[in-house]
Motif scaffolding. Structure first.
Motif, PDB file in Angstrom:
ATOM      1  N   ARG A 140       0.838  -1.202   0.000  1.00  0.00           N
ATOM      2  CA  ARG A 140       0.000   0.000   0.000  1.00  0.00           C
ATOM      3  C   ARG A 140       0.871   1.249   0.000  1.00  0.00           C
ATOM      4  N   LEU A 141       1.988   1.220   0.711  1.00  0.00           N
ATOM      5  CA  LEU A 141       2.889   2.358   0.729  1.00  0.00           C
ATOM      6  C   LEU A 141       3.487   2.624  -0.656  1.00  0.00           C
ATOM      7  N   LYS A 142       3.827   1.527  -1.366  1.00  0.00           N
ATOM      8  CA  LYS A 142       4.352   1.691  -2.718  1.00  0.00           C
ATOM      9  C   LYS A 142       3.304   2.300  -3.643  1.00  0.00           C
ATOM     10  N   GLU A 143       2.049   1.854  -3.481  1.00  0.00           N
ATOM     11  CA  GLU A 143       0.965   2.393  -4.298  1.00  0.00           C
ATOM     12  C   GLU A 143       0.745   3.874  -3.994  1.00  0.00           C
ATOM     13  N   LEU A 144       0.785   4.248  -2.667  1.00  0.00           N
ATOM     14  CA  LEU A 144       0.647   5.654  -2.279  1.00  0.00           C
ATOM     15  C   LEU A 144       1.774   6.494  -2.889  1.00  0.00           C
TER      16      LEU A 144
ATOM     17  N   GLU B 195      -3.326   9.614   4.483  1.00  0.00           N
ATOM     18  CA  GLU B 195      -3.219   8.174   4.758  1.00  0.00           C
ATOM     19  C   GLU B 195      -1.817   7.819   5.233  1.00  0.00           C
ATOM     20  N   LEU B 196      -0.810   8.503   4.677  1.00  0.00           N
ATOM     21  CA  LEU B 196       0.564   8.232   5.075  1.00  0.00           C
ATOM     22  C   LEU B 196       0.782   8.577   6.547  1.00  0.00           C
ATOM     23  N   ASN B 197       0.193   9.668   6.986  1.00  0.00           N
ATOM     24  CA  ASN B 197       0.322  10.055   8.385  1.00  0.00           C
ATOM     25  C   ASN B 197      -0.434   9.091   9.294  1.00  0.00           C
ATOM     26  N   GLN B 198      -1.543   8.576   8.807  1.00  0.00           N
ATOM     27  CA  GLN B 198      -2.287   7.587   9.592  1.00  0.00           C
ATOM     28  C   GLN B 198      -1.466   6.316   9.783  1.00  0.00           C
ATOM     29  N   VAL B 199      -0.722   5.910   8.740  1.00  0.00           N
ATOM     30  CA  VAL B 199       0.149   4.739   8.862  1.00  0.00           C
ATOM     31  C   VAL B 199       1.212   4.973   9.929  1.00  0.00           C
TER      32      VAL B 199
ATOM     33  N   ARG C 197       1.024   6.869  12.551  1.00  0.00           N
ATOM     34  CA  ARG C 197       0.415   6.803  13.883  1.00  0.00           C
ATOM     35  C   ARG C 197       0.099   5.369  14.304  1.00  0.00           C
ATOM     36  N   GLY C 198      -0.142   4.503  13.299  1.00  0.00           N
ATOM     37  CA  GLY C 198      -0.502   3.126  13.626  1.00  0.00           C
ATOM     38  C   GLY C 198       0.669   2.191  13.805  1.00  0.00           C
ATOM     39  N   LEU C 199       1.892   2.701  13.705  1.00  0.00           N
ATOM     40  CA  LEU C 199       3.073   1.845  13.840  1.00  0.00           C
ATOM     41  C   LEU C 199       3.144   1.176  15.208  1.00  0.00           C
ATOM     42  N   LYS C 200       2.647   1.835  16.219  1.00  0.00           N
ATOM     43  CA  LYS C 200       2.736   1.293  17.573  1.00  0.00           C
ATOM     44  C   LYS C 200       1.925   0.018  17.746  1.00  0.00           C
ATOM     45  N   ASP C 201       0.979  -0.201  16.855  1.00  0.00           N
ATOM     46  CA  ASP C 201       0.127  -1.388  16.976  1.00  0.00           C
ATOM     47  C   ASP C 201       0.691  -2.596  16.211  1.00  0.00           C
ATOM     48  N   LEU C 202       1.786  -2.442  15.512  1.00  0.00           N
ATOM     49  CA  LEU C 202       2.355  -3.529  14.711  1.00  0.00           C
ATOM     50  C   LEU C 202       3.362  -4.333  15.529  1.00  0.00           C
ATOM     51  N   GLU C 203       3.615  -5.544  15.060  1.00  0.00           N
ATOM     52  CA  GLU C 203       4.657  -6.365  15.670  1.00  0.00           C
ATOM     53  C   GLU C 203       6.011  -5.703  15.466  1.00  0.00           C
ATOM     54  N   SER C 204       6.964  -6.098  16.282  1.00  0.00           N
ATOM     55  CA  SER C 204       8.254  -5.440  16.281  1.00  0.00           C
ATOM     56  C   SER C 204       8.933  -5.463  14.923  1.00  0.00           C
ATOM     57  N   ASP C 205       9.037  -6.629  14.263  1.00  0.00           N
ATOM     58  CA  ASP C 205       9.711  -6.730  12.974  1.00  0.00           C
ATOM     59  C   ASP C 205       8.984  -5.926  11.910  1.00  0.00           C
ATOM     60  N   GLU C 206       7.651  -6.065  11.868  1.00  0.00           N
ATOM     61  CA  GLU C 206       6.869  -5.330  10.869  1.00  0.00           C
ATOM     62  C   GLU C 206       6.949  -3.824  11.123  1.00  0.00           C
ATOM     63  N   ARG C 207       6.915  -3.419  12.419  1.00  0.00           N
ATOM     64  CA  ARG C 207       6.992  -1.997  12.752  1.00  0.00           C
ATOM     65  C   ARG C 207       8.293  -1.391  12.236  1.00  0.00           C
ATOM     66  N   ARG C 208       9.380  -2.157  12.335  1.00  0.00           N
ATOM     67  CA  ARG C 208      10.677  -1.659  11.885  1.00  0.00           C
ATOM     68  C   ARG C 208      10.694  -1.450  10.371  1.00  0.00           C
ATOM     69  N   SER C 209      10.225  -2.433   9.630  1.00  0.00           N
ATOM     70  CA  SER C 209      10.264  -2.345   8.171  1.00  0.00           C
ATOM     71  C   SER C 209       9.285  -1.316   7.634  1.00  0.00           C
ATOM     72  N   VAL C 210       8.084  -1.273   8.205  1.00  0.00           N
ATOM     73  CA  VAL C 210       7.089  -0.287   7.764  1.00  0.00           C
ATOM     74  C   VAL C 210       7.526   1.123   8.125  1.00  0.00           C
ATOM     75  N   GLY C 211       8.076   1.280   9.310  1.00  0.00           N
ATOM     76  CA  GLY C 211       8.536   2.603   9.727  1.00  0.00           C
ATOM     77  C   GLY C 211       9.616   3.144   8.830  1.00  0.00           C
ATOM     78  N   ARG C 212      10.573   2.260   8.428  1.00  0.00           N
ATOM     79  CA  ARG C 212      11.634   2.674   7.521  1.00  0.00           C
ATOM     80  C   ARG C 212      11.046   3.092   6.180  1.00  0.00           C
ATOM     81  N   ALA C 213      10.085   2.317   5.674  1.00  0.00           N
ATOM     82  CA  ALA C 213       9.468   2.627   4.391  1.00  0.00           C
ATOM     83  C   ALA C 213       8.699   3.949   4.441  1.00  0.00           C
ATOM     84  N   VAL C 214       7.991   4.201   5.562  1.00  0.00           N
ATOM     85  CA  VAL C 214       7.236   5.455   5.719  1.00  0.00           C
ATOM     86  C   VAL C 214       8.186   6.644   5.687  1.00  0.00           C
ATOM     87  N   ASN C 215       9.306   6.569   6.414  1.00  0.00           N
ATOM     88  CA  ASN C 215      10.251   7.678   6.457  1.00  0.00           C
ATOM     89  C   ASN C 215      10.879   7.945   5.096  1.00  0.00           C
TER      90      ASN C 215
END
Length: 335
Positions: free
Chosen positions: A4-8, A38-42, A44-62
């Protein structure tokens, strides 16, 4: 989430590159990078993800935020270089008149008085606000033991320095530096240690005049003052000359004008008398000439002094002199 981040990213990139105006570019920024995007909503929702997924998604968001931010600046520069007006500027709106300042009523009065006396042949002379005892008193026939000193309410700085109580010291300084003929006015601020009321202040403006030459008569003084008052208030102004006393002039006179606030019926400005004292005048005392090195047997002259603030009251119909110094724009705009 990563897909979804790539599509955004593809959507935002296309929108930023295709924006044709700065207004359109601002809309794209709000949609993809704003607080509610939507990007900002993602983020904010990083805290609800598992540790490994939070790391990879957070890097992609930044990374995506940085890429879109850089692309946003490039698009803005592109549009501005093409002459596009600033974002948020609606050229269809009517223009706004800017605030325009104006001269203070005291300044306008000051300039009006100066203009009249220049037309009567006087030049402007200036002097220091901090004076010494000699120029403010002694040279004007007011020695240390003279009872007239009690009425000046002087503000002393030290034993020999004071804030000038009138503009007469300027006359002394001019006579010390020049020989007659002299025809000057000396406008400026003076200082008195007295309580303020509707027609008095502790700091106010005066204008004094001096004419020295051979064979100067009192009738010339009266003619100049009458002409001045008629220029200022109109040909129908009502004046009266009263005998007065000043240590530096003899004979002396005080000039009153029928109160223009109440038309002579009585008010706080004229203390219920119907008349307002506007100036004092007289023939220069021979002792003043002696103090500046003039021969009183050869030269004669007249001097006069008036309160600029009181004249401003008469010209503007103001019934309290303190209003001029309160800086209330509601008052200043209406006069």
């Amino acid at each position: 989430m990563l897909d979804r981040l790539k599509e955004l990213g593809r959507e935002a990139t296309a929108a930023l590159q295709s924006a044709a105006t700065l207004m359109e570019l601002e809309s794209v920024r709000v949609k993809y990078l704003g607080r509610k995007s939507e990007l900002n909503q993602v983020s904010r929702g990083l805290k609800d993800l598992e540790s490994d997924e939070r790391r990879s998604v957070g890097r992609a968001v930044n990374e995506l935020k940085n890429e879109l931010g850089a692309l946003l600046e490039q698009s803005k520069e592109r549009l501005e270089s093409a002459g596009e007006p600033s974002a948020g500027l609606d050229l269809t709106l009517p223009g706004r008149m800017p605030w325009v300042g104006g001269k203070h009523p005291l300044t306008r009065t000051y300039e009006r008085l100066e203009s009249i006396f220049r037309g009567l042949g006087f030049e402007v002379a200036l002097g220091p606000d901090v004076e010494d005892d000699f120029h403010n008193f002694d040279a004007l026939n007011i020695p240390a033991d003279h009872p007239a000193r009690d009425g000046w309410d002087t503000i002393y700085i030290d034993d020999d320095s004071l804030l000038r109580t009138h503009m007469s010291p300027v006359q002394i300084r001019v006579m010390e530096s020049r020989k007659p003929p002299i025809r000057i006015i000396a406008p400026g601020r003076v200082y008195r240690n007295e309580s303020a009321d509707a027609s008095h202040g502790s700091e106010f403006y005066q204008l004094e005049g001096l004419y020295v030459d051979r064979d100067v008569r009192f009738g010339e003084l009266k003619g100049v003052l009458i002409r001045f008052m008629r220029e200022l208030f109109g040909e129908n102004v009502t004046l009266r000359f009263r005998a007065g006393f000043f240590p530096f002039t003899e004979p002396s006179t005080e000039v009153d004008v029928k109160c223009l606030i109440c038309q002579g019926s009585g008010c706080s400005v004229c203390s219920g008398t119907g008349w307002v004292e506007l100036l004092g005048a007289g023939m220069v005392d021979p002792r003043v000439f002696e103090a500046v090195g003039y021969d009183p047997g050869e030269f004669s002259g007249y001097a006069f002094g008036l309160g600029v603030d009181r004249i401003c009251m008469m010209m503007t119909g103001t019934d309290d002199i303190r209003l001029f110094l309160e800086n209330d724009l509601r008052f200043l705009r209406q006069i």
